[in-house]
Enzyme design. Structure first.
Site, PDB file in Angstrom:
ATOM      1  N   GLY A  14      29.670  32.356  41.788  1.00  0.00           N
ATOM      2  CA  GLY A  14      28.812  31.269  41.319  1.00  0.00           C
ATOM      3  C   GLY A  14      27.636  31.663  40.438  1.00  0.00           C
ATOM      4  N   ARG A  68      50.123  19.343  47.538  1.00  0.00           N
ATOM      5  CA  ARG A  68      49.130  19.525  46.480  1.00  0.00           C
ATOM      6  C   ARG A  68      48.428  18.183  46.206  1.00  0.00           C
ATOM      7  NH1 ARG A  68      47.108  23.307  42.836  1.00  0.00           N
ATOM      8  NH2 ARG A  68      45.601  21.941  41.920  1.00  0.00           N
ATOM      9  N   MET A  93      39.170  28.555  40.592  1.00  0.00           N
ATOM     10  CA  MET A  93      40.409  29.306  40.368  1.00  0.00           C
ATOM     11  C   MET A  93      41.646  28.529  40.800  1.00  0.00           C
ATOM     12  SD  MET A  93      39.523  31.884  38.846  1.00  0.00           S
ATOM     13  CE  MET A  93      38.416  33.253  38.639  1.00  0.00           C
ATOM     14  N   LEU A  96      44.209  22.240  37.852  1.00  0.00           N
ATOM     15  CA  LEU A  96      44.291  20.859  38.335  1.00  0.00           C
ATOM     16  C   LEU A  96      45.477  20.146  37.674  1.00  0.00           C
ATOM     17  CD1 LEU A  96      40.475  20.191  38.106  1.00  0.00           C
ATOM     18  CD2 LEU A  96      41.797  20.464  40.224  1.00  0.00           C
ATOM     19  N   HIS A 112      35.403  29.260  29.933  1.00  0.00           N
ATOM     20  CA  HIS A 112      36.440  30.294  29.863  1.00  0.00           C
ATOM     21  C   HIS A 112      35.866  31.528  29.158  1.00  0.00           C
ATOM     22  CE1 HIS A 112      40.437  31.973  29.768  1.00  0.00           C
ATOM     23  NE2 HIS A 112      40.191  32.347  28.523  1.00  0.00           N
ATOM     24  N   ASP A 153      43.316  25.457  29.409  1.00  0.00           N
ATOM     25  CA  ASP A 153      42.410  25.928  28.353  1.00  0.00           C
ATOM     26  C   ASP A 153      42.691  25.268  27.004  1.00  0.00           C
ATOM     27  OD1 ASP A 153      41.081  27.659  30.152  1.00  0.00           O
ATOM     28  OD2 ASP A 153      42.541  29.233  29.798  1.00  0.00           O
ATOM     29  N   GLU A 183      28.276  33.143  28.618  1.00  0.00           N
ATOM     30  CA  GLU A 183      28.587  32.067  29.582  1.00  0.00           C
ATOM     31  C   GLU A 183      27.336  31.387  30.130  1.00  0.00           C
ATOM     32  OE1 GLU A 183      31.539  33.028  32.617  1.00  0.00           O
ATOM     33  OE2 GLU A 183      32.296  34.630  31.364  1.00  0.00           O
TER      34      GLU A 183
END
Ligand code: GRF
Length: 202
Positions: A14, A68, A93, A96, A112, A153, A183
């Site tokens: 995090g 799922r 990780m 979706l 990313h 992505d 990032e």
């Protein structure tokens, strides 16, 4: 509505969540507020960061659900409970499904650790991204914040920042450098930009 309700989804340490918390404190993020941290990994250190910052946090583990779909539905239920307007994937990780994404069209963003369209898509996560960049011998890499759609992505790019690769870099050193120099800077900027737009269109 004066601020967008933000949920940050995490699985790990995090540091990007921390950058968002700090950006809220320093006023870089003004148009949104982190209301919830949602984890799919019990014990992830990001949960401690949320606790320390006084932010509500929940964990939903895939193994606790028969399918799922039910796992994702539980996450959606919690996100709705917190009236989430914007979801930030910050080291989440898991990929979706379209079913989840459809519930939050143009309201899910991801960070990313490469300059998309390089080193992205299925299999490019964590250290693998930086290993691939070094193996290719690129001299510049970086990070990208993008909207999430059904292509991993593959959604529209919101923000990017380049980082110079040095000959001495290892995957580990490059990972740290990309986080620190790209990032942690562009994720808060992108969150503010998207939140501001969501407020305008309300
Ligand atoms: C970051 O490198 C991010 O780009 C990727 O996962 C990592 C998460 O790190 N999607 P942290 O948990 O924010 O420290």
């Amino acid at each position: 509505m004066t601020q967008v309700n933000i949920a940050v989804m995490i699985s790990g340490g995090g540091t990007n969540l921390q950058a968002l918390i700090d950006a809220e404190k320093s006023g870089i993020i003004r148009s949104g507020k982190i209301q919830l941290v949602l984890s799919n990994k019990p014990g992830a250190y990001a949960l401690t960061r949320a606790e320390n910052a006084g932010i509500a946090h929940k964990t939903v583990e895939k193994k606790d659900f028969p399918s799922r779909e039910e796992y994702e539905n539980e996450m959606i239920r919690i996100l709705k409970e917190y009236r989430t307007d914007l979801i930030v994937l910050a080291g989440f990780m898991d990929i979706l499904t379209p079913n989840f994404i459809r519930n939050y069209e143009d309201r899910i963003i991801n960070i990313h650790p490469s300059l998309i369209p390089s080193f992205c898509g299925k299999g490019f996560y964590g250290l693998h991204v930086h290993e691939a960049a070094l193996a290719k011998g690129v001299k510049v890499t970086g990070a990208t914040v993008h909207f999430v759609n059904e292509i991993p992505d593959g959604g529209k790019i919101i923000e990017q920042k380049a980082v110079r690769v040095s000959e001495k870099d290892t995957p580990e050193s490059l990972q740290k450098k990309v986080m620190r120099k790209a990032e942690w800077i562009i994720l808060p900027q992108a969150v503010e930009k998207v939140s501001r737009n969501l407020l305008k269109n309300k």
